[in-house]
Structure formats: C-alpha cells, structure tokens
Design a protein around this motif. Structure first.
Motif, PDB file in Angstrom:
ATOM      1  N   SER A 212       2.161 -10.619  -4.538  1.00 46.71           N
ATOM      2  CA  SER A 212       1.071 -11.351  -3.893  1.00 46.71           C
ATOM      3  C   SER A 212       0.139 -10.405  -3.132  1.00 46.71           C
ATOM      4  N   PHE A 213       0.725  -9.504  -2.353  1.00 46.81           N
ATOM      5  CA  PHE A 213      -0.095  -8.583  -1.573  1.00 46.81           C
ATOM      6  C   PHE A 213      -0.939  -7.698  -2.473  1.00 46.81           C
ATOM      7  N   SER A 214      -0.379  -7.271  -3.586  1.00 45.91           N
ATOM      8  CA  SER A 214      -1.136  -6.431  -4.503  1.00 45.91           C
ATOM      9  C   SER A 214      -2.298  -7.194  -5.118  1.00 45.91           C
ATOM     10  N   CYS A 215      -2.069  -8.473  -5.433  1.00 44.83           N
ATOM     11  CA  CYS A 215      -3.177  -9.311  -5.933  1.00 44.83           C
ATOM     12  C   CYS A 215      -4.302  -9.385  -4.911  1.00 44.83           C
ATOM     13  N   TYR A 216      -3.943  -9.597  -3.654  1.00 41.52           N
ATOM     14  CA  TYR A 216      -4.963  -9.747  -2.615  1.00 41.52           C
ATOM     15  C   TYR A 216      -5.668  -8.427  -2.330  1.00 41.52           C
ATOM     16  N   LEU A 217      -4.946  -7.318  -2.411  1.00 46.79           N
ATOM     17  CA  LEU A 217      -5.593  -6.012  -2.255  1.00 46.79           C
ATOM     18  C   LEU A 217      -6.575  -5.769  -3.387  1.00 46.79           C
ATOM     19  N   ALA A 218      -6.190  -6.184  -4.602  1.00 44.42           N
ATOM     20  CA  ALA A 218      -7.098  -6.037  -5.744  1.00 44.42           C
ATOM     21  C   ALA A 218      -8.313  -6.940  -5.583  1.00 44.42           C
ATOM     22  N   ALA A 219      -8.095  -8.161  -5.108  1.00 47.59           N
ATOM     23  CA  ALA A 219      -9.214  -9.086  -4.894  1.00 47.59           C
ATOM     24  C   ALA A 219     -10.145  -8.578  -3.803  1.00 47.59           C
ATOM     25  N   SER A 220      -9.597  -7.773  -2.878  1.00 49.31           N
ATOM     26  CA  SER A 220     -10.401  -7.182  -1.806  1.00 49.31           C
ATOM     27  C   SER A 220     -11.036  -5.858  -2.229  1.00 49.31           C
ATOM     28  N   ARG A 221     -10.834  -5.476  -3.486  1.00 46.02           N
ATOM     29  CA  ARG A 221     -11.362  -4.227  -4.060  1.00 46.02           C
ATOM     30  C   ARG A 221     -10.829  -3.000  -3.338  1.00 46.02           C
ATOM     31  N   ALA A 222      -9.593  -3.081  -2.875  1.00 46.82           N
ATOM     32  CA  ALA A 222      -8.976  -1.961  -2.139  1.00 46.82           C
ATOM     33  C   ALA A 222      -7.777  -1.391  -2.874  1.00 46.82           C
ATOM     34  N   GLU A 223      -7.611  -1.747  -4.144  1.00 45.14           N
ATOM     35  CA  GLU A 223      -6.396  -1.345  -4.851  1.00 45.14           C
ATOM     36  C   GLU A 223      -6.435   0.079  -5.392  1.00 45.14           C
ATOM     37  N   ARG A 224      -7.633   0.604  -5.709  1.00 45.70           N
ATOM     38  CA  ARG A 224      -7.713   1.882  -6.410  1.00 45.70           C
ATOM     39  C   ARG A 224      -7.103   3.016  -5.598  1.00 45.70           C
ATOM     40  N   ALA A 225      -7.441   3.104  -4.320  1.00 43.77           N
ATOM     41  CA  ALA A 225      -6.895   4.174  -3.470  1.00 43.77           C
ATOM     42  C   ALA A 225      -5.382   4.038  -3.327  1.00 43.77           C
ATOM     43  N   CYS A 226      -4.883   2.801  -3.311  1.00 42.17           N
ATOM     44  CA  CYS A 226      -3.437   2.571  -3.194  1.00 42.17           C
ATOM     45  C   CYS A 226      -2.717   3.024  -4.464  1.00 42.17           C
ATOM     46  N   LEU A 227      -3.286   2.706  -5.605  1.00 41.92           N
ATOM     47  CA  LEU A 227      -2.704   3.145  -6.869  1.00 41.92           C
ATOM     48  C   LEU A 227      -2.660   4.666  -6.951  1.00 41.92           C
ATOM     49  N   GLN A 228      -3.752   5.299  -6.539  1.00 42.76           N
ATOM     50  CA  GLN A 228      -3.816   6.756  -6.588  1.00 42.76           C
ATOM     51  C   GLN A 228      -2.816   7.386  -5.624  1.00 42.76           C
ATOM     52  N   GLN A 229      -2.660   6.766  -4.450  1.00 39.64           N
ATOM     53  CA  GLN A 229      -1.704   7.272  -3.465  1.00 39.64           C
ATOM     54  C   GLN A 229      -0.282   7.252  -4.030  1.00 39.64           C
ATOM     55  N   ALA A 230       0.071   6.150  -4.698  1.00 46.99           N
ATOM     56  CA  ALA A 230       1.409   6.035  -5.273  1.00 46.99           C
ATOM     57  C   ALA A 230       1.627   7.111  -6.335  1.00 46.99           C
ATOM     58  N   GLU A 231       0.639   7.330  -7.180  1.00 46.24           N
ATOM     59  CA  GLU A 231       0.765   8.347  -8.220  1.00 46.24           C
ATOM     60  C   GLU A 231       0.837   9.748  -7.602  1.00 46.24           C
ATOM     61  N   ASN A 232       0.085   9.972  -6.526  1.00 42.04           N
ATOM     62  CA  ASN A 232       0.142  11.272  -5.837  1.00 42.04           C
ATOM     63  C   ASN A 232       1.527  11.545  -5.265  1.00 42.04           C
ATOM     64  N   GLU A 233       2.253  10.469  -4.927  1.00 45.13           N
ATOM     65  CA  GLU A 233       3.595  10.609  -4.365  1.00 45.13           C
ATOM     66  C   GLU A 233       4.670  10.695  -5.446  1.00 45.13           C
ATOM     67  N   GLY A 234       4.235  10.736  -6.712  1.00 44.16           N
ATOM     68  CA  GLY A 234       5.180  10.916  -7.807  1.00 44.16           C
ATOM     69  C   GLY A 234       5.572   9.656  -8.548  1.00 44.16           C
ATOM     70  N   ILE A 235       4.968   8.504  -8.211  1.00 43.99           N
ATOM     71  CA  ILE A 235       5.266   7.264  -8.920  1.00 43.99           C
ATOM     72  C   ILE A 235       4.595   7.311 -10.290  1.00 43.99           C
ATOM     73  N   SER A 236       5.312   6.928 -11.327  1.00 44.76           N
ATOM     74  CA  SER A 236       4.804   7.013 -12.696  1.00 44.76           C
ATOM     75  C   SER A 236       3.575   6.137 -12.904  1.00 44.76           C
ATOM     76  N   GLU A 237       2.646   6.620 -13.715  1.00 48.58           N
ATOM     77  CA  GLU A 237       1.463   5.833 -14.052  1.00 48.58           C
ATOM     78  C   GLU A 237       1.836   4.556 -14.793  1.00 48.58           C
ATOM     79  N   THR A 238       2.969   4.575 -15.497  1.00 48.85           N
ATOM     80  CA  THR A 238       3.361   3.417 -16.293  1.00 48.85           C
ATOM     81  C   THR A 238       4.116   2.359 -15.501  1.00 48.85           C
ATOM     82  N   LEU A 239       4.389   2.603 -14.219  1.00 47.90           N
ATOM     83  CA  LEU A 239       5.027   1.566 -13.405  1.00 47.90           C
ATOM     84  C   LEU A 239       4.055   0.397 -13.242  1.00 47.90           C
ATOM     85  N   CYS A 240       4.574  -0.800 -13.178  1.00 51.14           N
ATOM     86  CA  CYS A 240       3.754  -2.005 -12.987  1.00 51.14           C
ATOM     87  C   CYS A 240       2.756  -1.802 -11.842  1.00 51.14           C
TER      88      CYS A 240
END
Length: 425
Positions: free
Chosen positions: A94-122
């Motif tokens: 739910s929170f991820s949906c709302y972050l995306a609706a707020s147009r704030a998801e891109r930096a969060c996705l990039q942060q996760a990948e920078n920390e070593g989370i796989s690009e293919t994770l949901c």
C-alpha cells in the motif's frame, strides 16, 4: 509539470539530506488529499467508493502519525490480531502504491538498488525498502509477515527488521490445502498473539477477537454479494478503487469500517444503471498510473473493470470459517487463499469469479518481478479461453513507471477491447 510531479520532486529532494522534512511533507500532502476525499470527492465514483478512498488514506496516515502504534505487514497477513492489541497496519504494498501516486517512487527504487537490492525484485517491495533506507518512513513497533504467495516477502521483511532493529514474526503457510495445514498455521497464529502481547503489553481479548472474525465473515459475505450484483450493473470507475478493495479486504478485515464499506457498496450497486459496455475481469495488480490503461478503462461506460482478483482471494463456499474458532478461521483464510499453492488453483478461482461478474474478457497482468504471475501466464490464457473468456496477457509494472511500456500497452489493450466488441457483432 503538474502539481503531483512537483510534490514528488520536493519529497525526493528533501529525502537526500532532510529525511524528517521529507516525511513531514509527505504527511502534509496526504492529509491535504484526504481533506479533498472528504469535502470534494470525485462525484463520478459511487458514494461507497468515495468513502473507501477516505478510509484508505486514513489507513495510510496512521503509521506516519503514530509509528509506535503500527506494525509493518505483508498484504495477506491476518490483521485481526493486530487490531486487538491496538496496532495499525503499516502495509508495504500500500505504501509503495501511494509513494508512486505521489511521484516519489523513483528515488526510493534507486536507493534500494544502490544498497544491493536486485533490479528484478518486486517494485512494491523495492520502493518500500528504498523509502525506509532513505529515512522517509518511520520505525514501526514490530513486523509481521507471511510467505504466502510472494517470495519477495522472505527477503524484504527480514531486511526491514534488521534496518529498523525491531522484532519480527513470520507466518509459514504450506502450499497444500488440508486440515492439518490449517491447524499448523492456527498454532502459529496463537504464537503470534503471544508475540504481540509481549511487544505491546496488551492482552488479546478472545471475546473481542471472536467478534472481529464474525465481522470478517459478514464482510466476506457482503463483498461476494456485491460481485454477484455487479454482474448486472454498469459501474464505470477509476483504476485505484479496485486496488483499494484489494488492500482493505485484507489489512482492514475485521474492522467496522470495512464492513460498513461493503454494506454501502451493496446498496449503491443495487441502484446503479443496467449493465452495458465491455466488462473486464483483472488478474493481479493494476498499473493505476498508466495513461494507456486510463484511456481505455477509467470511467469509461463502454469498457470497465468489473472485478479484480486481489479483492477476491478467499471463497467462503465449502469452507468452515467458524468465527467461534478465530485462529482456525484466520488460518483457513490463508491456507485456502486463492493464490496459495499451484497456479492452477489461482486460474480456476479467476475463471469462477470472472463468470460470476459476467465478464466479457480478462486481463492477466504480468507485473515485473512477480514470478508466480509471469510463470502462469500462458496456462492462464489457455484455461480462460477454454472456459469461453478471452484473455489478454499484458506485461508491465504496477509501481515502477520505467517498466511501463506505454506504447505496447496502448496497442495491445486497444486491440483486445476492439476484438471483444467485434465478437458481439
């Protein structure tokens, strides 16, 4: 650049150095949107669905306002126990949906990948992890999750428990449907009760828990009646309302508010106009941000989403679901969940629900990173079409715009709806 995009950019910029400021801005923006839902709702929606939008936003705000009274949960976690000890659901998807609706998801996705989370994770999980890593999301009281349907859960929630340094409880749900497995999960839920009591200092009232499960049963019965009644009615809607149903029919199950929603919805459906236009049953999540999907299915009397798999994951028919045995009832809801086990169970449930709503066709949405959905797509197409329901396999992402493929979505969805139209001529 519209106001939402500007808002999202500010949240992203603040999150780089002023995490508390980013969180306050996010909370302020969501409060403002909630006021809009309350005092200036979208009149194209049914009154019940206007209430639902307000209810869902209240649910999202509570963990931001009182994180110490919230528990991070996966979407299919039974939350009646949390309600009994005064914890609010702090749901990853739910929170991820709302972050995306707020147009704030891109930096969060990039942060996760920078920390070593796989690009293919949901992307739902990756967005939440990134937001937590950036300090946008506050520390919860505890974490409760299950392995049910989603293998990303096993990584995400352990990672979050380490990041926030809070206790976590995992519910293991076996793939096979049996009475023994219901008992196995029920025993875990009793242990979960002890875990929650220990971490909150509050006792679970067994009488109150039983009443919550009675309410859950009534809510499930009401929603099934809504879907049967919807089959003969025309109810154009937006792309987020079906997702709200999918969320609240899990994380708010057992609350008076969710039961009230289903009661309101049933009344509204019964007075809606007679059915017309093409009717689509949607399997899996919906890319609510997609302009291509909005163009074809948002508030369109000629083509509308008539039901969504995520809001119908448990059928009461043939099941005990006895509220007088609350732990067994919650366990049964998990073991016999429509997405638990082999993909054929899921497909059969989708066909059954699509037929109940008199759907003209179905969409199987291949959300990026969801192996269970992607792997079952061709079998789903075969079985749906054998059952007389044309099915479109549509690939994309429910949360990450960079995996959208808008051109392909527009072409394929438009052609599919045109084909459904031709089939009636």
């Amino acid at each position: 650049m519209d106001i939402v995009e500007i808002f999202g950019n500010y949240v992203e910029q603040l999150s780089k150095e002023h995490q508390e400021g980013a969180r306050r801005l996010l909370k302020t923006g969501w409060k403002a949107q909630n006021l809009k839902y309350r005092f200036a709702p979208d009149k194209r929606l049914l009154p019940a669905d206007r209430y639902l939008a307000h209810l869902m936003m209240n649910t999202m705000l509570k963990p931001l306002q009182k994180p110490e009274k919230s528990a991070i949960v996966s979407i299919f976690t039974p939350c009646e126990l949390l309600q009994e000890v005064g914890l609010n659901p702090y749901n990853v998807e739910s929170f991820s949906c709302y972050l995306a609706a707020s147009r704030a998801e891109r930096a969060c996705l990039q942060q996760a990948e920078n920390e070593g989370i796989s690009e293919t994770l949901c992307s739902y999980h990756k967005t939440f992890i990134g937001a937590a890593e950036k300090g946008i999301l506050p520390k919860p009281k505890c974490i409760v999750y299950t392995n049910l349907t989603c293998d990303a859960n096993l990584l995400t929630f352990r990672h979050l428990a380490e990041l926030f340094d809070v206790p976590a409880f995992a519910i293991d749900v076996p793939l096979q449907q049996s009475g023994d497995n219901v008992k196995y999960v029920a025993d875990q839920l009793k242990s979960l009760g002890e875990f929650l009591e220990k971490n909150t200092g509050k006792k679970i009232d067994e009488t109150g828990l039983t009443e919550r499960l009675r309410r859950s049963r009534r809510t499930l019965e009401n929603f099934h009646e809504c879907q049967l009644a919807r089959a003969d009615r025309c109810i154009p809607t937006d792309l987020v309302t079906p997702l709200y149903c999918g969320m609240t029919n899990h994380i708010l199950m057992g609350t008076p508010e969710e039961e009230k929603y289903t009661e309101m919805l049933l009344r509204d459906i019964r007075t809606a106009p007679k059915a017309h236009g093409k009717r689509i049953y949607w399997m899996h999540t919906i890319p609510f941000w997609s302009d291509a999907v909005k163009k074809e299915l948002s508030f369109n009397e000629n083509a509308q989403i008539i039901g969504c798999e995520l809001s119908q994951t448990f059928d009461l028919e043939g099941r005990d679901f006895d509220p007088e045995k609350p732990y067994e009832a919650m366990a049964e809801r998990m073991v016999y969940h429509g997405l638990n086990g082999g993909v054929l169970r899921r497909i059969q449930a989708g066909i059954r629900h699509a037929k109940e709503t008199k759907a003209d066709g179905a969409v199987w949405f291949g959300h990026w990173g969801c192996k269970h959905t992607l792997g079952g797509a061709q079998l789903a197409k075969k079985r749906f079409e054998e059952a007389g329901i044309p099915l479109l396999i549509l690939d994309g992402d429910g949360c990450d715009r960079s995996h959208g493929g808008e051109g392909q979505t527009a072409t394929r969805l438009g052609a599919f709806l045109e084909m459904l139209g031709d089939s009636d001529e």
